[in-house]
Design an enzyme around this catalytic site. Sequence first.
Site, PDB file in Angstrom:
ATOM      1  CB  SER A 158     -10.185  -4.526  -3.722  1.00 17.32           C
ATOM      2  OG  SER A 158      -9.843  -5.376  -2.756  1.00 17.32           O
ATOM      3  CE  LYS A 159     -13.270  -7.927 -10.190  1.00 17.13           C
ATOM      4  NZ  LYS A 159     -12.720  -8.174 -11.694  1.00 17.13           N
ATOM      5  NE  ARG A 160      -6.464  -6.831  -2.508  1.00 16.45           N
ATOM      6  CZ  ARG A 160      -6.305  -6.199  -3.625  1.00 16.45           C
ATOM      7  NH1 ARG A 160      -6.118  -6.605  -4.877  1.00 16.45           N
ATOM      8  NH2 ARG A 160      -6.306  -4.929  -3.467  1.00 16.45           N
TER       9      ARG A 160
END
Length: 305
Positions: A242-244
């Site tokens: 994910s973007k995290r």
Amino acid sequence: MQTVGRFAPSPSGRMHLGNVLCALLAWLSARHQNGAFLLRIEDLDAMRCPRSYADLIMDDLRWLGLDWDGEVPYQSERAPIYEKYEQILREKGLLYPCFCSRAALHAASAPHLSDGRVLYAGTCRELTPAEIEEKRKKRAPATRVRVPDEIISFTDGVFGAYSENLAEECGDFIIRRSDGVFAYQLAVTVDDGLSGVTEVVRGSDLISSTPRQIWLYRLFGFEPPHFVHIPLLCDVDGRRLSKRDEDLDLGLLRERFTPEQVIGALAFAAHLTDRAEPASVRELVQDFDWSRIPRHELCLPPMFR
Ligand code: GLU
């Protein structure tokens, strides 16, 4: 008919490998067919999508060797265009104001769909003009579109036959938020329709949006494009990226690897090549073949650990 592909990132952060895979496959497919390839910045939520991230995305795409044709539209500048299409829905009697709070929508009693979305209970569907006026004094409404009891089907380029009954499996959905910002479903349909996109390639997390968008395409008089949803990338533990996952964003990847190493590893993860060897995007164009892409999740090569 010429193929027109596109990549439509939301610049709420630096690109990560999942975004790069999506851009790569969309670009390879379009260029393999000698088609055009468009880039659009999906910064509807301008507060969360600063220009600096859009600039970085374009710089990262150039670094990877992924080029695009023509001007780059920014959705944050296109509200007047979306308003025209909102008006088409309004004239068809399909829109109504919705005053439900987020909490009310997610109340325990709300029917949840298998993918975690909430089926709208229809609370504001039949409000009288007097009720609407009263509620407007307390809060600004979102705008919802009334969906028909109709099955929308399409054949996905990777996942095959897919269909959904809009009323039963989706429900009336929001096309404009209470703060006036247009929703993704409306903007993406208008933009892909107006720019003549014939092929949409994006992550499989968006496949359940597609029936709604096909329905909107038809209402707006656009020919729906061919849709290809790609399996999501997982890290070595089987966890979705994910973007995290900042450790895998392009900022760090560009310090550690060459563009050919990143592209070669992703092409291997997507089963396009038999070995995780460095490759340029140009080298992959000729042999590109959607039938090689599996339906199951793609595993990230160990070099990114
Ligand atoms: N802007 C969306 C995203 O970055 C993609 C939308 C699309 O490809 O339709 O997740």
